[in-house]
Design an enzyme around this catalytic site. Structure first.
Site, PDB file in Angstrom:
ATOM      1  CG  HIS A 234      24.350  17.624 -23.425  1.00 31.52           C
ATOM      2  ND1 HIS A 234      23.504  16.616 -23.006  1.00 31.52           N
ATOM      3  CD2 HIS A 234      25.617  17.207 -23.123  1.00 31.52           C
ATOM      4  CE1 HIS A 234      24.211  15.637 -22.482  1.00 31.52           C
ATOM      5  NE2 HIS A 234      25.493  15.973 -22.540  1.00 31.52           N
ATOM      6  CD  GLU A 237      20.574  18.282 -24.133  1.00 31.83           C
ATOM      7  OE1 GLU A 237      20.557  18.642 -22.936  1.00 31.83           O
ATOM      8  OE2 GLU A 237      20.939  17.154 -24.500  1.00 31.83           O
ATOM      9  CG  HIS A 328      20.042  17.047 -19.722  1.00 33.89           C
ATOM     10  ND1 HIS A 328      21.183  16.762 -20.431  1.00 33.89           N
ATOM     11  CD2 HIS A 328      20.424  17.164 -18.426  1.00 33.89           C
ATOM     12  CE1 HIS A 328      22.215  16.704 -19.599  1.00 33.89           C
ATOM     13  NE2 HIS A 328      21.777  16.947 -18.379  1.00 33.89           N
ATOM     14  CD  GLU A 399      16.587  14.081 -20.672  1.00 34.80           C
ATOM     15  OE1 GLU A 399      16.439  14.835 -21.667  1.00 34.80           O
ATOM     16  OE2 GLU A 399      17.670  13.552 -20.371  1.00 34.80           O
TER      17      GLU A 399
END
Length: 447
Positions: A234, A237, A328, A399
């Site tokens: 992504h 990010e 991420h 994350e």
């Protein structure tokens, strides 16, 4: 004194700003571009400002954010780079902005991205959104959100860049890797090899890094654990790129000699270079969310995902893969956490070993935020695909917050994120030691 209008620009690598509307002398409503070939995914911003006046408080309102929650509501601040400040004081990118507010507005989400912003049936070319009334009911699925922040610039007639987070472009990555490959330590230790894994749809290179002790014999190499790490699927990010940078530099240092002796690291630092270049938040050049394509990637549409998956399957056939982890960024949490799958395997599932080790080595890591539930709408993610197809227990999504840790008293900078990359390596080293001499356990529990 009349205040001249600011001059905005975003037509550069990673830039994202579609329109700026001046509503009074010092206030601007900003519209971000949706991801290319998509009508959705609005989060990342990065633009240039000129023609400012010193000591004037400017207000910026980004009015077409899509997510109902953001760490901007909990202490997050944008980042700023002043050309004059960098030249005269040596200060580069830094956190900036005050009076930050993230709140729902009355701009509907049913619009054509170019110019059809609906405002009670009217286009908002010259209308600024009011804050939503408290009694308007549940309209979260229908409306956008406004990020408001004030900013005072240190110099007049400066060139200033403002971004969601510290930028990390494809060009920056290429130059960083070029320097790293030429560094005496890497050359002397023969520990890093870089190759083009494949070309993207847009014709950009997708780099593959292999880090280990290449001085060892081929037979020794085959006995090593393999750790596969990927990031930046992504584009918005960007925090994950800084973690990967710290991780790679740690692995190439003297502190990681034992790690390189026992483990082969395969790292794809940027899975979606096209999206990064275009200034997308989530999607590829074709408008696809690539983190939903791991189950059955199509080479003509998702060449990088298809190639990475083929590489992993090939390695799995002959090597002992210790872990696969996809990095991420998370827009609504503080700290670091892991998403995995093994917690849903059976009643006998044990507490995830690697999460405990990462919690031991990183103060920023939160076990409380970790999630292990297998969700049907996440079947196309990397962690679930490899967990199912390769019976890979240690298949994770890391994350990371854009803000700070759950106990943090200051906002993270790039050095903090690079340190997290080194902490990750220490946890991997301990995991490898705990499983030394053992074959990887499958999700069925076989040896």
């Amino acid at each position: 004194v009349k205040i001249p209008p600011l001059k905005f620009e975003s037509r550069f690598e990673c830039g994202n700003l579609q329109r700026a509307i001046r509503t009074d002398d010092t206030t601007y409503d900003l519209l971000l571009s949706a991801d290319l070939n998509s009508k959705n995914h609005v989060q990342w911003f990065y633009f240039r400002i000129q023609n400012m006046r010193v000591d004037v408080k400017y207000r910026f309102r980004i009015i077409n954010n899509e997510k109902p929650h953001s760490v901007f509501s909990n202490g997050m601040r944008p980042v700023m780079h002043s050309a004059i400040q960098a030249r005269q004081q040596g200060i580069g990118w830094c956190r900036s902005g005050g009076n930050i507010c993230y709140i729902q507005n009355l701009v509907t989400r049913t619009y054509q991205q170019t110019n059809d912003i609906k405002w009670y049936g009217h286009k908002s070319n010259d209308i600024s959104p009011l804050e939503i009334p408290e009694d308007c009911g549940n309209v979260k699925e229908k409306y956008h959100y406004t990020l408001t922040f004030d900013m005072t610039f240190p110099y007049s007639n400066d060139t200033v860049f403002i971004a969601y987070f510290y930028p990390f472009s494809l060009t920056f990555q290429t130059k960083w890797l070029d320097r790293l490959m030429r560094s005496p330590a890497v050359i002397h230790d023969n520990c890093l090899r870089r190759q083009v894994l494949t070309k993207t749809v847009g014709g950009n290179n997708c780099d593959l890094l292999t880090i280990t002790n290449f001085k060892q014999s081929p037979a020794s190499q085959m006995e090593k654990h393999v750790v596969i790490l990927t990031a930046r699927i992504h584009p918005g990010e960007v925090n994950t790129s800084w973690i990967i940078k710290g991780l790679v530099e740690f692995l190439c240092s003297d502190a990681a000699i034992e790690l390189r002796t026992n483990i082969v690291f395969k790292i794809v630092p940027m899975l979606n270079p096209d999206g990064v270049v275009c200034g997308n938040s989530r999607c590829s050049l074709k408008g696809y969310d690539l983190n939903r394509k791991w189950k059955d990637p199509q080479p003509q549409h998702e060449p990088v995902i298809a190639q990475v998956k083929a590489m992993i399957k090939q390695l799995n056939a002959s090597r002992n893969i210790l872990m696969i982890c996809d990095f991420h960024g998370h827009s609504n949490i503080k700290g670091l956490c892991l998403y995995g799958c093994e917690g849903s395997l059976s009643k006998d599932s044990k507490k995830p070993t690697f999460a405990s080790l990462l919690s031991k080595h990183s103060e920023s890591f939160s076990l409380r935020l970790c999630r292990w539930k297998v969700r049907r709408n996440r079947a196309g993610t990397a962690r679930q695909s490899f967990w199912r197809e390769l019976e890979m227990v240690n298949s994770y999504t890391l994350e990371a917050s854009f803000c700070t840790s759950t106990k943090g008293k200051r906002l993270w900078n790039t050095t903090d994120l690079e340190t997290m990359g080194a902490d990750f390596c220490l946890a991997v080293e301990e995991l490898s030691q705990n499983t030394k001499g053992k074959k990887r356990k499958s999700k069925k529990g076989t040896e």
